[in-house]
Design an enzyme around this catalytic site. Structure first.
Site, mmCIF file in Angstrom:
data_model
loop_
_atom_site.group_PDB
_atom_site.id
_atom_site.type_symbol
_atom_site.label_atom_id
_atom_site.label_comp_id
_atom_site.label_asym_id
_atom_site.label_seq_id
_atom_site.Cartn_x
_atom_site.Cartn_y
_atom_site.Cartn_z
ATOM 1 N N ASP A 46 -44.006 -13.680 3.273
ATOM 2 C CA ASP A 46 -42.729 -14.440 3.428
ATOM 3 C C ASP A 46 -41.382 -13.209 3.115
ATOM 4 O OD1 ASP A 46 -43.394 -16.993 4.181
ATOM 5 O OD2 ASP A 46 -43.963 -17.492 1.891
ATOM 6 N N LYS A 253 -54.391 -24.385 37.992
ATOM 7 C CA LYS A 253 -54.799 -23.002 37.998
ATOM 8 C C LYS A 253 -53.754 -22.060 37.769
ATOM 9 C CE LYS A 253 -57.835 -19.973 40.958
ATOM 10 N NZ LYS A 253 -57.043 -18.865 40.544
ATOM 11 N N GLU A 391 -50.428 -22.509 42.510
ATOM 12 C CA GLU A 391 -51.616 -22.011 43.096
ATOM 13 C C GLU A 391 -52.680 -23.153 43.438
ATOM 14 O OE1 GLU A 391 -54.879 -18.370 42.622
ATOM 15 O OE2 GLU A 391 -53.452 -18.647 41.144
ATOM 16 N N SER A 703 -30.099 -26.790 46.977
ATOM 17 C CA SER A 703 -29.238 -25.943 47.435
ATOM 18 C C SER A 703 -29.787 -24.699 47.833
ATOM 19 C CB SER A 703 -27.827 -26.011 46.735
ATOM 20 O OG SER A 703 -27.999 -25.394 45.554
ATOM 21 N N GLY A 704 -30.708 -24.117 46.866
ATOM 22 C CA GLY A 704 -31.036 -23.015 46.659
ATOM 23 C C GLY A 704 -30.297 -22.056 45.657
ATOM 24 N N GLY A 705 -29.094 -22.672 45.302
ATOM 25 C CA GLY A 705 -28.171 -22.293 44.409
ATOM 26 C C GLY A 705 -28.271 -22.915 43.055
ATOM 27 N N ASP A 758 -18.504 -32.211 45.950
ATOM 28 C CA ASP A 758 -17.558 -31.486 47.427
ATOM 29 C C ASP A 758 -17.795 -32.126 48.481
ATOM 30 O OD1 ASP A 758 -16.537 -29.802 48.953
ATOM 31 O OD2 ASP A 758 -17.737 -27.779 48.225
ATOM 32 N N ARG A 775 -31.253 -17.909 50.900
ATOM 33 C CA ARG A 775 -29.795 -17.796 50.174
ATOM 34 C C ARG A 775 -29.757 -16.204 49.768
ATOM 35 N NH1 ARG A 775 -27.112 -22.445 48.811
ATOM 36 N NH2 ARG A 775 -25.131 -20.986 49.320
ATOM 37 N N ALA A 776 -28.675 -15.603 49.827
ATOM 38 C CA ALA A 776 -28.315 -14.314 49.539
ATOM 39 C C ALA A 776 -28.083 -13.917 47.976
ATOM 40 C CB ALA A 776 -27.309 -13.884 50.483
#
Length: 838
Positions: A46, A253, A391, A703-705, A758, A775-776
């Site tokens: 400790d 897996k 997987e 949204s991928g964001g 939105d 998405r970028a």
């Protein structure tokens, strides 16, 4: 800093430890430190530093080391009172920390810089002036995972005159005694209340004859100090579907490196499937955690992984970390216990071995984890795993012993085809120096190498550079394949000696025996090349093909994920049948990044010089003199966009035939800072409920964001001037009904802790990212349609990527958006809304 946790964990009527009371410091007085050797359930040290009237405390599993290269795991525990610095004695069994304590070292410490700032930043630098420890030291916090209760740090000696070389005597062995009394742990444990951490309560008449922990350790060492037995790993047999019935249990897996951890004489070794010692490759945290287990000797079975942002193991990320020599993200999942303190556990049934393993790991740090067991039907477990793009599943007979080699008591069923293949050559990159563009793969059949085709995506920039350096010394002038390759297959290939093994994910084999839709997952340095044979036998279902020619197909669009131009085209060919209804024959807005996400990106709504002829140009009926709109009709058009560096596709909510009458409306749920994923899921459910009350069906996608999109199909009829106000009214209602949760205005100043509903995507010419579009952003995430039942903490907004999405789609039994068009209804009348807006 508080002593409340310290006091709450102790019954001071049973323990002689001092009660917690904060003491005022003396201005200008030196700060004290103490290191207490603590033989509780397991021996540790400790480490305590005085600050603001308390002792900041860390439990150091293996104790401090004077060797700068040795990083010792230090678990941050509750603050202790200053009076604790002189405590030496025993803590009764059953009490928190029950065991024996001596004052191993003490003295003063001096922080380098502001200690509070150092603690907050996670790097405390200081000097010690003690009887055993002196000079410069560091405490560095390890980045933890969400939900972890323990805070792990590393204690390290600085480079100075007090440091020692690796081969110098160990200070812990050289000076084991207390600096307060000169006694050893074995001496102190005889004190009242008379309790040994190894033997339990010691009756008064027998205390003199009781075995001390040191004696118990020597006896245990005598029986287990010989070399640990050789215990080959048990391997699973491949099957197409997971078995069912009560005889079986199932585990996920993992996508990592199979290892056999071996523990003896306070040393931990990590052996690969082929017997290689990889202990040093995975850093100190796993090794320290294994040494801290309550065992004198043990042999375990597990897999080391790196988990991605969604929590799933990611072999590509594991490879990248190994290449970069990064060790802070490794986690060791353990699924079996073969040997413990001289006892061979292999003959026991799996259920009993698993119970013994769970007990062994009960107090282990988070870097060691028990592999969870599922008792549901195997098909259901596999289906769930595949929906998450994992997987696959390992199924095990609960009554089976642990057997050497491959057995049908363990079977593996995969979500996607995986194959270990031999690297037989490479094609240099056409866009970067000292990097590979693709690998030429093969496998052994009857002792000879057979050509399996090329793999041209899945290499991050770091991995691509590392591969070229490893392949250069293996170059050879002749082909290693038994049969002569066709001229096209041999074009630009640099052949290499067939020594490296790679793991590849693919969709199946072509009729001529080549990989289809293949992506590199990493090198398998734990398997000899000569052992690589073809496993999967199924031919891949035919995917649509494009006539558009890609220039520089090995150009990397996502450097971190290793997704190339060819890899993006390959992805879109696989998802085309699901994506087509949402992008064909619609005006498109495009985000182009011709050099990839790290280059310049720009939105494009009109034609550009050199655009593919497969990209269709259509006039805007309301702007006869303006530039033509962009659209596509088929896969050739989509691949034409890929060739132009289009990384995001944003269609209008209307087709070209009815351009003034939207056939869908979309709500983009965009979270502000501090909003949890669970809150976003709840918001999507609320939008769904409001639409349902109006007679509208709704569908959801990531949204991928950062957020979610809720989309409602419409039967064309109402125009843009009706649809946009309709969606605005819903967004405004949500913001008015729950202003602490939602906003409907775009201002970022109002969005902290709230979700922007939105609705502006529903105006003429306004767009939202298409289902299945990439998405970028780093990671190569895609916008993925989901079933509403899949909205769980397991799937985040950027969970699905170019690399894992095809496995999900190949495994799904039903398209969650299959009924999208059939569910369309006309835009309802906004009944009752006028009264609420008064």
């Amino acid at each position: 800093m508080s002593l409340a946790p310290y006091n709450s964990k102790r019954d001071f009527s049973r323990t002689r430890e001092p009660k917690g009371e904060t003491e005022a410091g003396t201005d200008g007085a030196a700060l004290s430190f103490v290191v207490q050797k603590h033989d509780a359930r397991r021996l540790h040290y400790d480490f305590r530093l005085e600050l603001d009237g308390v002792l900041l405390s860390w439990a150091v599993t293996r104790g401090p080391s004077l060797v700068p290269a040795e990083k010792r795991l230090a678990v941050h525990v509750e603050d202790h009172p200053l009076a604790y610095g002189s405590f030496e004695g025993t803590i009764p069994k059953g009490e928190y920390g029950g065991g024996t304590v001596i004052v191993w070292d003490r003295g003063t410490w001096t922080p380098v810089g502001d200690p509070k700032r150092g603690l907050a930043k996670g790097h405390l630098e200081f000097t010690l002036d003690g009887e055993k420890l002196s000079g410069l030291w560091h405490l560095v916090r390890i980045k933890g995972k969400p939900g972890e209760k323990r805070e792990n740090w590393l204690l390290m000696k600085g480079e100075d005159a007090a440091a020692r070389a690796a081969d110098a005597p160990d200070i812990l062995e050289e000076r084991p005694e207390s600096v307060a009394s000169g006694r050893l742990i074995a001496d102190v444990e005889q004190e009242a209340p008379g309790w040994s951490s190894k033997t339990g309560p010691i009756p008064p008449k027998s205390r003199a004859r009781a075995a001390s922990p040191a004696t118990a350790k020597r006896k245990a060492a005598k029986s287990t100090s010989g070399p640990l037995p050789d215990m080959p790993l048990m391997l699973a047999t491949r099957v197409r579907t997971a078995p069912s019935g009560e005889a079986w249990v199932h585990e996920i897996k993992f996508d990592g490196y199979r290892l056999q951890p071996r523990l003896q004489d306070r040393r931990a070794t990590l052996l690969t499937r082929g017997g290689l010692d990889w202990t040093a490759r995975f850093g100190p945290a796993i090794r320290e955690a294994l040494i801290g287990l309550p065992a004198e000797s043990a042999i375990l079975d597990g897999e080391v992984v790196v988990e991605g942002s969604g929590g799933a193991s990611d072999f590509s990320a594991l490879q990248a970390d190994l290449s970069a020599e990064r060790t802070d993200r490794f986690v060791l999942y353990l699924f079996d216990l073969l040997y413990l303190d001289g006892e061979d556990l292999r003959p026991l049934p799996l259920s009993e071995r698993k119970a013994r393993l769970e007990a062994l790991l009960a107090d282990a740090p988070p870097v060691l984890r028990l592999s969870a067991t599922f008792e549901e039907e195997g098909a259901m477990v596999l289906r769930h795993a595949c929906r998450l793009s994992l997987e696959g599943v390992i199924s095990k007979k609960r009554s089976a012993p642990y057997r050497n080699g491959r057995s049908r008591d363990w079977v593996k069923s995969r979500c996607a085809e995986r194959q270990e293949l031999v690297v037989c050559g490479y094609v240099p990159s056409t866009t970067g120096r000292d990097a590979i563009g693709s690998l030429v793969m093969g496998y052994y059949q009857d002792g000879a190498l057979v050509h399996a085709g090329r793999v041209g995506t899945g290499y991050s920039q770091t991995v691509a550079r590392d591969l070229i350096e490893r392949l250069k010394p293996l170059r050879r002038k002749t082909s290693p394949f038994k049969a002569r390759l066709p001229a096209e297959a041999e074009r630009d290939v640099v052949f290499v000696a067939p020594e490296l093994v790679a793991e590849v994910e693919f969709r199946g084999w072509t009729g001529d025996g080549h990989l289809r839709h293949a992506a590199f997952r990493g090198l398998r340095e734990d398997k000899p090349a000569k052992d690589v044979a073809r496993e999967a036998r199924a031919e891949a279902p035919k995917a649509p093909s494009s006539t558009v020619r890609l220039t520089h197909p090995d150009r990397i669009y996502w450097p971190d994920a290793g997704v190339t131009k060819a890899g993006l085209a390959d992805y879109y060919a696989q998802v085309w049948r699901w994506m087509a209804p949402f992008v064909v024959n619609r005006p498109l807005a495009l985000l182009r990044c011709p050099e990839g996400i790290e280059g310049q990106c720009f939105f494009q709504k009109h034609a550009w010089r050199g655009a593919s002829k497969a990209i269709r140009l259509v006039g805007d009926p309301t702007d006869a003199d303006g530039a033509a709109l962009l659209s596509i009709l088929d896969l050739d058009g989509l691949i034409g966009l890929v060739q132009a560096g289009v990384l995001e596709i944003h269609p209008w909510g209307a087709t070209l035939e009815a351009i003034e009458q939207p056939d869908q409306m979309i709500f983009d749920l965009d979270p502000g800072e501090g909003v949890s994923w669970q809150e976003i899921i709840a918001a999507a459910g609320e939008v769904r409920a409001r639409l349902s009350a109006l007679g509208l069906a709704s569908f959801v996608k990531t949204s991928g964001g950062k957020g979610l999109h809720v989309v409602a199909p419409l039967r064309p009829g109402a125009d843009w001037s009706a649809v946009k106000p309709f969606t605005k009214a819903i967004a405004d209602e949500m913001a008015r009904d729950a202003p602490e949760r939602f906003v409907s205005t775009i201002s970022k100043a109002k969005r902290t802790g709230r979700i922007l509903v939105d609705y502006l995507r529903n105006g003429r010419g306004n767009t939202a990212v298409a289902p299945y579009s990439t998405r970028a952003r780093p990671g190569a995430a895609v916008s993925m349609p989901l079933d509403w039942s899949e909205l769980t903490p397991e799937i985040g907004p950027a969970y699905f990527t170019v690399l894992n999405a095809p496995a999900r789609l190949a495994a799904q039994e039903r398209d969650p958006w299959a009924d999208f068009r059939d569910a369309a209804v006309p835009l309802p009348e906004p009944k009752g809304r006028g009264r609420r807006r008064r």
